[in-house]
Design an enzyme around this catalytic site. Structure first.
Site, mmCIF file in Angstrom:
data_model
loop_
_atom_site.group_PDB
_atom_site.id
_atom_site.type_symbol
_atom_site.label_atom_id
_atom_site.label_comp_id
_atom_site.label_asym_id
_atom_site.label_seq_id
_atom_site.Cartn_x
_atom_site.Cartn_y
_atom_site.Cartn_z
ATOM 1 N N GLU A 196 0.833 -1.207 0.000
ATOM 2 C CA GLU A 196 0.000 0.000 0.000
ATOM 3 C C GLU A 196 0.868 1.258 0.000
ATOM 4 O OE1 GLU A 196 -3.045 0.586 -0.501
ATOM 5 O OE2 GLU A 196 -4.268 -1.137 0.078
ATOM 6 N N GLU A 248 -15.224 9.978 -2.544
ATOM 7 C CA GLU A 248 -14.692 9.317 -3.735
ATOM 8 C C GLU A 248 -15.508 9.598 -4.998
ATOM 9 O OE1 GLU A 248 -14.096 4.772 -4.706
ATOM 10 O OE2 GLU A 248 -12.727 5.350 -3.089
ATOM 11 N N ARG A 252 -10.123 10.796 -5.336
ATOM 12 C CA ARG A 252 -9.887 9.759 -4.327
ATOM 13 C C ARG A 252 -9.945 8.360 -4.923
ATOM 14 N NH1 ARG A 252 -12.447 9.012 1.830
ATOM 15 N NH2 ARG A 252 -11.174 7.173 2.295
ATOM 16 N N HIS A 259 -6.510 -2.163 -6.897
ATOM 17 C CA HIS A 259 -7.508 -2.767 -6.023
ATOM 18 C C HIS A 259 -8.607 -3.517 -6.761
ATOM 19 C CE1 HIS A 259 -5.489 -0.484 -2.957
ATOM 20 N NE2 HIS A 259 -6.316 -0.903 -2.031
ATOM 21 N N HIS A 276 -4.164 -8.691 1.892
ATOM 22 C CA HIS A 276 -4.709 -7.618 1.062
ATOM 23 C C HIS A 276 -3.601 -6.925 0.278
ATOM 24 C CE1 HIS A 276 -7.109 -4.249 -0.272
ATOM 25 N NE2 HIS A 276 -6.281 -3.406 0.337
#
Length: 374
Positions: A196, A248, A252, A259, A276
């Site tokens: 991330e 979003e 964003r 993802h 993840h």
């Protein structure tokens, strides 16, 4: 304890109008933070603490846990859930809500999530629906939650084999970061958080991208000073974007780089079979291949990304090794069509031309399948 970062939100959201992030040096001492004489976290409200079995087993948590008798300390209550993505369910959310109802909590009280992204997501979701909204705070314990998951107000759980399909926007009012927690992480969870952080570098921070390329030794050794720098860079970048686009509607969405592919991988492999971050890293590689195939980025940029992914041990093969059986591309594509970000029968993918030059494109199934086959 000094506030390091603040995030402002639109006044129409009743979670909070701002988040305060504190960085606290040294061994995490939650008993001192929440119950000590210098308790800056206590303002008279009752607290419903939520953590998981893995966090509860850490040595640094024992003084905090020993403060509770039968999961009660004064007016505060503790709830310990199972660990991992398989517990990111509506049943876990309802267990939190049920515990708060049974203990007589009110909407003026506060839920406190102590853990990684799963705990922060489900604790905040429970807070957002409990009596139409109680406050929530976090103590992130993983690198992933510090650089991404705990910041910005996205809450939710998995449902019907789809990642984060139920949820709300509901930000935490306070976040307490103890970077020392990161030293206790198993390698796969540490590596998950790095993915991330690498995503953030690609989106917003060329200097951080160069750190990933040139300081791998320090990164892999979990150098504290460098990790604090990485966390602050990522938190600052996400704070800026969240303030600009809380729900979003625009920029964003760029934070979803990797993802759409990654969430599909988690679902097809089985939630919890892959971290993840590892799924997102694989998704970043697929997005780079897709950008190249659609003439949106150079072969050099695509290859540079794939080389870094491979160097840090992330799977960048078209068919990831964690999925068994045939028709992998079609199975992944089926889940991608259920992604909540889609607005038509085509799949919306976050792509890049180069570092910091990001855009959204709707892509047809055949083109997506071309990067999901050997």
């Amino acid at each position: 304890m000094k506030k390091e970062l603040g995030i402002s939100y639109p006044a129409i959201y009743n979670g909070t109008q701002n988040s305060e992030i504190y960085f606290i040096e040294g061994t995490p001492d939650l008993a001192k933070l929440f119950f000590g004489e210098q308790n800056e976290a206590n303002d008279g409200r009752r607290r419903f603490f939520v953590t998981d079995a893995t966090v509860a087993s850490l040595d640094c948590m024992q003084s905090f846990l020993s403060s509770f008798t039968d999961e009660v300390h004064g007016n505060d209550v503790l709830c310990i859930l199972g660990s991992g993505e398989k517990y990111k369910t509506f049943e876990s959310v309802l267990r939190i809500v049920s515990g708060a109802v049974e203990a007589g909590f009110t909407r003026k009280d506060v839920f406190v999530g102590i853990g990684g992204g799963v705990i922060s997501d489900i604790t905040a979701f429970a807070a957002s629906i409990f009596k139409r909204g109680a406050k929530v705070q976090f103590v992130p314990t993983t690198l992933l939650s510090m650089v991404d998951a705990a910041i910005g107000g996205k809450t939710g759980c998995d449902f019907d084999n789809v990642k984060n399909i139920i949820g709300t926007f509901y930000p935490a009012e306070k976040l307490y970061f103890f970077p020392e927690f990161i030293k206790s992480l198993p390698e796969n969870q540490y590596n998950s958080g790095l993915a991330e952080a690498f995503k953030t570098a690609l989106l917003f921070d060329k200097e951080l991208y160069e750190i990933f390329k040139s300081d791998a030794g320090k990164i892999n050794a979990r150098d504290t000073e460098l990790l604090v720098d990485i966390i602050k860079r990522c938190a600052g970048a996400k704070a800026k974007i969240v303030e600009e686009d809380f729900t979003e509607q625009g920029v964003r969405a760029y934070l979803n780089l990797g993802h759409t592919f990654g969430h599909a991988l988690e679902a097809v492999a089985g939630f919890g079979a892959i971290t993840h971050g590892a799924a997102v890293a694989w998704g970043i590689g697929r997005a780079a291949e897709l950008a190249y195939k659609t003439d949106n980025c150079s072969i050099k940029y695509k290859d540079d990304i794939l080389d870094i992914l491979e160097f840090y041990g992330w799977d960048n093969k078209p068919v990831p090794s964690c999925i068994q059986g045939g028709a992998v591309g079609e199975r992944l594509l089926s889940v991608m069509h259920k992604d909540k970000k889609n607005l038509s029968d085509k799949i919306r993918i976050i792509l890049q031309k180069e570092i910091g030059k990001t855009f959204i494109q709707e892509v047809d199934d055949r083109t997506i399948l071309s990067v999901l086959t050997k």
